[in-house]
Scaffold this motif. Structure first.
Motif, PDB file in Angstrom:
ATOM      1  N   GLU A 134       3.339   6.039  -2.706  1.00  0.00           N
ATOM      2  CA  GLU A 134       4.489   6.969  -3.032  1.00  0.00           C
ATOM      3  C   GLU A 134       4.814   6.785  -4.491  1.00  0.00           C
ATOM      4  O   GLU A 134       5.380   7.888  -5.198  1.00  0.00           O
ATOM      5  N   PHE A 135       4.585   5.962  -5.423  1.00  0.00           N
ATOM      6  CA  PHE A 135       4.656   6.062  -6.914  1.00  0.00           C
ATOM      7  C   PHE A 135       3.663   6.711  -7.238  1.00  0.00           C
ATOM      8  O   PHE A 135       4.029   7.498  -8.222  1.00  0.00           O
ATOM      9  N   ILE A 136       2.414   6.628  -6.904  1.00  0.00           N
ATOM     10  CA  ILE A 136       1.415   7.740  -7.456  1.00  0.00           C
ATOM     11  C   ILE A 136       1.757   9.104  -7.316  1.00  0.00           C
ATOM     12  O   ILE A 136       1.796   9.949  -8.199  1.00  0.00           O
ATOM     13  N   ILE A 137       2.294   9.566  -6.108  1.00  0.00           N
ATOM     14  CA  ILE A 137       2.812  10.817  -5.853  1.00  0.00           C
ATOM     15  C   ILE A 137       3.979  11.349  -6.816  1.00  0.00           C
ATOM     16  O   ILE A 137       3.688  12.455  -7.362  1.00  0.00           O
ATOM     17  N   GLU A 138       4.707  10.480  -7.099  1.00  0.00           N
ATOM     18  CA  GLU A 138       5.971  10.706  -8.030  1.00  0.00           C
ATOM     19  C   GLU A 138       5.208  10.773  -9.624  1.00  0.00           C
ATOM     20  O   GLU A 138       5.491  11.825 -10.339  1.00  0.00           O
ATOM     21  N   ALA A 139       4.523   9.440  -9.793  1.00  0.00           N
ATOM     22  CA  ALA A 139       4.373   9.427 -11.305  1.00  0.00           C
ATOM     23  C   ALA A 139       3.254  10.017 -11.737  1.00  0.00           C
ATOM     24  O   ALA A 139       3.270  10.607 -12.976  1.00  0.00           O
TER      25      ALA A 139
ATOM     26  N   LEU B   9       0.949  -1.268   0.068  1.00  0.00           N
ATOM     27  CA  LEU B   9       0.003   0.004  -0.168  1.00  0.00           C
ATOM     28  C   LEU B   9       0.741   1.386   0.082  1.00  0.00           C
ATOM     29  O   LEU B   9       0.812   2.113  -0.738  1.00  0.00           O
ATOM     30  N   HIS B  10       1.782   1.375   0.861  1.00  0.00           N
ATOM     31  CA  HIS B  10       2.566   2.556   1.030  1.00  0.00           C
ATOM     32  C   HIS B  10       3.653   2.704  -0.324  1.00  0.00           C
ATOM     33  O   HIS B  10       3.730   3.920  -0.586  1.00  0.00           O
TER      34      HIS B  10
ATOM     35  N   VAL C  96       2.451   8.923   2.929  1.00  0.00           N
ATOM     36  CA  VAL C  96       3.113   7.733   2.593  1.00  0.00           C
ATOM     37  C   VAL C  96       3.475   6.993   4.063  1.00  0.00           C
ATOM     38  O   VAL C  96       3.075   5.660   4.191  1.00  0.00           O
ATOM     39  N   THR C  97       3.843   7.647   5.161  1.00  0.00           N
ATOM     40  CA  THR C  97       3.897   7.281   6.445  1.00  0.00           C
ATOM     41  C   THR C  97       2.686   6.611   7.050  1.00  0.00           C
ATOM     42  O   THR C  97       2.575   5.530   7.690  1.00  0.00           O
TER      43      THR C  97
ATOM     44  N   MET D 271       8.619  10.001   9.689  1.00  0.00           N
ATOM     45  CA  MET D 271       7.844  11.191   9.040  1.00  0.00           C
ATOM     46  C   MET D 271       8.353  11.840   7.852  1.00  0.00           C
ATOM     47  O   MET D 271       9.721  11.359   7.524  1.00  0.00           O
ATOM     48  N   PHE D 272       7.588  12.218   6.987  1.00  0.00           N
ATOM     49  CA  PHE D 272       8.032  12.602   5.553  1.00  0.00           C
ATOM     50  C   PHE D 272       8.511  11.635   4.786  1.00  0.00           C
ATOM     51  O   PHE D 272       9.289  11.696   4.115  1.00  0.00           O
ATOM     52  N   GLY D 273       7.850  10.294   5.213  1.00  0.00           N
ATOM     53  CA  GLY D 273       8.317   9.252   4.411  1.00  0.00           C
ATOM     54  C   GLY D 273       9.467   8.383   4.658  1.00  0.00           C
ATOM     55  O   GLY D 273       9.708   7.392   4.149  1.00  0.00           O
ATOM     56  N   LYS D 274      10.172   8.611   5.981  1.00  0.00           N
ATOM     57  CA  LYS D 274      11.289   8.120   6.360  1.00  0.00           C
ATOM     58  C   LYS D 274      11.289   7.960   7.850  1.00  0.00           C
ATOM     59  O   LYS D 274      10.782   8.609   8.519  1.00  0.00           O
ATOM     60  N   GLU D 275      12.175   6.934   8.213  1.00  0.00           N
ATOM     61  CA  GLU D 275      12.543   6.497   9.520  1.00  0.00           C
ATOM     62  C   GLU D 275      13.729   7.413   9.938  1.00  0.00           C
ATOM     63  O   GLU D 275      14.654   7.209   9.415  1.00  0.00           O
ATOM     64  N   SER D 276      13.748   7.868  11.220  1.00  0.00           N
ATOM     65  CA  SER D 276      14.806   8.468  11.877  1.00  0.00           C
ATOM     66  C   SER D 276      14.940   8.651  13.399  1.00  0.00           C
ATOM     67  O   SER D 276      14.001   8.239  13.814  1.00  0.00           O
ATOM     68  N   TYR D 277      16.248   8.638  13.879  1.00  0.00           N
ATOM     69  CA  TYR D 277      16.485   8.565  15.482  1.00  0.00           C
ATOM     70  C   TYR D 277      16.964  10.224  15.718  1.00  0.00           C
ATOM     71  O   TYR D 277      17.963  10.202  16.052  1.00  0.00           O
TER      72      TYR D 277
END
Length: 723
Positions: free
Chosen positions: A481-486, A476-477, A512-513, A622-628
């Motif tokens: 993500e592909f839709i947003i770009e394409a 799903l995610h 996406v998140t 957040m913003f489609g990425k995982e961070s610490y």
């Protein structure tokens, strides 16, 4: 016996109200009663200096503030003040232009364009110029035109030096001006620029208003842009007196043209201007004020003031370290529930955040606990245009017969399908009793559209088919993500300048998140037969359909830190106090932007009256990425004695204060440097410290140098000196 107008004013407020200075700067700290001072000063000028209301000009930033001030002045005077000129910059400029339309070279019945109408005209002139909307975005041209007007520039004043973009935008600007002149139309930015030019180019009018307005008063002066300040300079030019009220520490709108330097420039342009500081705060506890003072003290080039209160010391500031953003949101919701259970109301609480995208998880947590809430000055996450556009593509991929989704995205981003072509498809669908998708195939097959529209529609159908084929095996995610770009949506929204474009991008990434975190197993039992796409679309519809509380209802207020300026709440949460989120990653390498982020933090802290919570997550998707992320430098600038740490459980291994930093410390004290400090390097020159890694002599220091750009240096070998 004290004059009635001066009752209940402190000494600094009285000095500001009664000052006879020709030019006066009232440096008004947060919660120090600046509106009260402005109102009482106008009443004093009318009653004690015997000025007619007719001879006062007062400028505010909102119509609501203007009406409130006028009402309070009339209450103090005990009589109407109908001849008082009080209003917003735009409102007063409009009044001037209506009065002197001929001198302003305007049709007497000129009409004001709103933003949508302005964009419509820009689209028309760009089409007439033969510019492709795919290559030259109308919204980008709109931003360019308004920004140049705010800087006082006409097309002829702009040097493009061979730059194609600037040259093209100037051509559009010129054609747009001609179209407005022909139609007798004036946009909002034009109101200010034309009013400035009216006074600049007509000496008799300029002298008339300089003599008529014996006293000019301006509120929120730190938020003025170039053209607003130039306009004020023309009216208040030595023949009269001027009072400005502002706070350089609350200048947070640089991204939309406000110039903090105006408040510094005032002291140069009006030599000998008096300055009175309003530092006594009537809103917050002493603990909250000490925290705000400690943070803002790290900014350079301040006019300087220190907030204080004669009230309570108050509770410590609570710092909560969550495992992730969901737990952060659940904690905030639980504390609000506790607050209400203690006999308080929901509307006494507010959740503030740096990025609009942060609202989604907060909304979910509040909905789960059935806590009523309202997005102040904005839309709920699933109601935002960029989110709805993406979900419309997803709906159409899931079901080609979804007419509402088809209509929303068939020409979004624009692909050359005009209203006539879409109406043709609608009419065909009605005659054929079929969906718009099937009707689009019919009009293509039977040649019922012009060649350009036919090719555009074919391109749209091919795009959808390719999306379907490419994403068939995607999760799903990944599909979203592909839709947003394409689809071109991301490119379209990235062309919007400033904070608005950035917010749209972040909302798309947050979608996406949301999809990645979506658990089909948690949906209602009767919906578990749905595919993940269908279940997520149903979830989004329900979230959007579960309307937020009405403005008159008792509810929690959610808002960005920018939206919070001017408001106050007994209970405040500032969520996501993390490096790269707050301060925002787009601001971290520019000293001026970083200083504005710190002012934004100051504004956020001073919204709290009784209790302030700061929350952050050790792991954030957040913003489609995982961070610490590491804890925000702004929290580390608050003395440890003012903060109580809340850690309910042991969480991820990374400590709350990364890089060995503790509360109230900038880094290992042995090296003597601080975040945000200006330093000099023998080779790279002057720069600002952005971050530290490690401790002791091997500490790695991240510095953004004015000429050499960002560098990472090892302390032991850097040979840095403080500036």
């Amino acid at each position: 016996m004290e004059h009635p107008i001066l009752h209940f004013l402190n000494d600094a407020q009285k000095a500001a109200v009664t000052s006879d200075a020709a030019a006066l700067l009232v440096l008004a700290g947060a919660g120090s009663g600046k509106t009260r001072v402005l109102v009482h000063r106008m009443a004093w000028l009318i009653q004690e200096d015997h000025l007619s209301p007719h001879s006062l000009l007062a400028v505010t930033f909102t119509n609501k503030a203007a009406q409130e001030m006028k009402g309070r002045i009339e209450g103090l005077l005990g009589r109407p003040a109908n001849t008082l000129w009080i209003g917003t910059f735009h409102g007063l400029a409009h009044r001037l232009l209506r009065t002197h339309a001929r001198d302003a070279r305007l049709d007497e019945n000129f009409q004001i364009l709103d933003s949508d109408d302005q964009l419509r005209i820009i689209k028309r002139v760009m089409k007439e110029l033969g510019l492709d909307e795919e290559e030259w975005q109308p919204k980008q041209a709109q931003w360019f035109i308004n920004a140049k007007k705010d800087d006082g520039l006409r097309p002829k004043d702009i040097a493009h030096n061979g730059d194609l973009y600037t040259a093209t935008m100037c051509t559009v600007y010129q054609a747009y001006e001609e179209a407005c002149a022909q139609g007798g139309l004036v946009d909002f930015a034009e109101l200010l620029l034309r009013a400035f030019e009216l006074l600049r180019d007509n000496a008799h009018l300029r002298v008339h208003y300089q003599e008529r307005f014996q006293h000019v008063l301006v509120d929120e002066f730190q938020d003025t842009n170039a053209i607003q300040y130039a306009w004020i300079r023309l009216i208040a030019n030595g023949r009269n007196r001027i009072t400005i009220v502002g706070d350089d520490d609350q200048s947070i709108y640089g991204w939309r043209g406000a110039k903090i330097e105006n408040i510094h420039k005032f002291q140069q342009d009006y030599s000998g201007a008096d300055t009175i500081r309003l530092e006594q705060n009537y809103r917050s506890t002493n603990t909250i004020l000490k925290a705000a003072n400690s943070v803002i003290a790290n900014n350079n080039d301040r006019l300087g003031k220190n907030l204080w209160t004669s009230g309570d010391e108050g509770e410590p500031i609570s710092l909560y370290t969550a495992f992730n953003e969901q737990e952060e949101a659940r904690y905030v919701a639980a504390r609000i529930e506790d607050w209400v259970n203690q006999g308080n109301s929901y509307n006494e609480s507010a959740i503030l955040y740096r990025s609009n995208a942060q609202s989604r998880v907060m909304e979910e947590a509040l909905l789960q606990r059935q806590i009523p809430y309202r997005i102040y000055g904005g839309l709920r996450f699933f109601e935002r245009a960029e989110v709805k556009d993406t979900l419309a593509y997803l709906r159409l991929l899931s079901n080609r017969n979804n007419d509402a989704a088809f209509e929303r995205v068939v020409n979004t981003p624009t692909r050359g399908l005009g209203l006539k072509s879409i109406e043709n498809i609608r009419a065909t669908a009605k005659v054929q009793n079929c969906s718009l998708w099937d009707a689009s195939s019919h009009v293509i097959e039977h040649g019922l559209l012009p060649a350009r529209a036919k090719n555009a529609l074919l391109g749209f159908q091919t795009l959808l088919k390719n999306m379907d084929d490419e994403t068939e095996e995607f999760e799903l995610h990944q599909k979203i993500e592909f839709i947003i770009e394409a689809s071109g949506l991301l490119d379209m929204y990235l062309k919007e300048k400033g904070e608005k474009g950035l917010a749209r991008k972040e909302n798309l990434q947050e979608l996406v998140t949301a999809a990645r975190n979506f658990d089909v197993a948690e949906v209602e039992e009767e919906e578990q037969e749905l595919t993940p796409v269908q279940a997520f679309l149903a979830h989004a519809s329900l979230e959007a359909g579960d309307t937020q509380a009405e403005s008159y209802q008792d509810c929690v207020q959610l808002m960005t830190l920018h939206s919070a300026k001017g408001l106050e709440f007994p209970l405040v949460f500032i969520a996501g106090v993390e490096e790269k989120l707050f301060p925002h990653q787009m601001s971290m390498e520019d000293p001026d932007s970083l200083a504005e982020e710190r002012r934004l933090c100051y504004v956020g802290i001073t919204r709290a009256m009784k209790k302030l919570y700061l929350t952050h997550a050790e792991k954030r998707r957040m913003f489609g990425k995982e961070s610490y992320p590491s804890l925000s430098r702004f929290v580390r600038e608050i003395p440890a004695s003012l903060i109580e740490e809340v850690r309910i459980t042991a969480q991820v291994s990374q400590p709350a204060f990364s890089s060995g930093l503790g509360l109230g410390q900038q880094a290992d004290d042995s090296h003597g440097f601080q975040l945000g400090q200006m330093v000099e390097h023998p080779r790279f020159g002057i720069g600002v410290i952005l971050n530290f890694e490690g401790s002791g002599p091997q500490t790695r220091i991240h510095i953004n140098f004015e000429s050499a750009g960002p560098k990472t240096l090892v302390l032991a070998y850097a040979k840095l000196s403080a500036v």
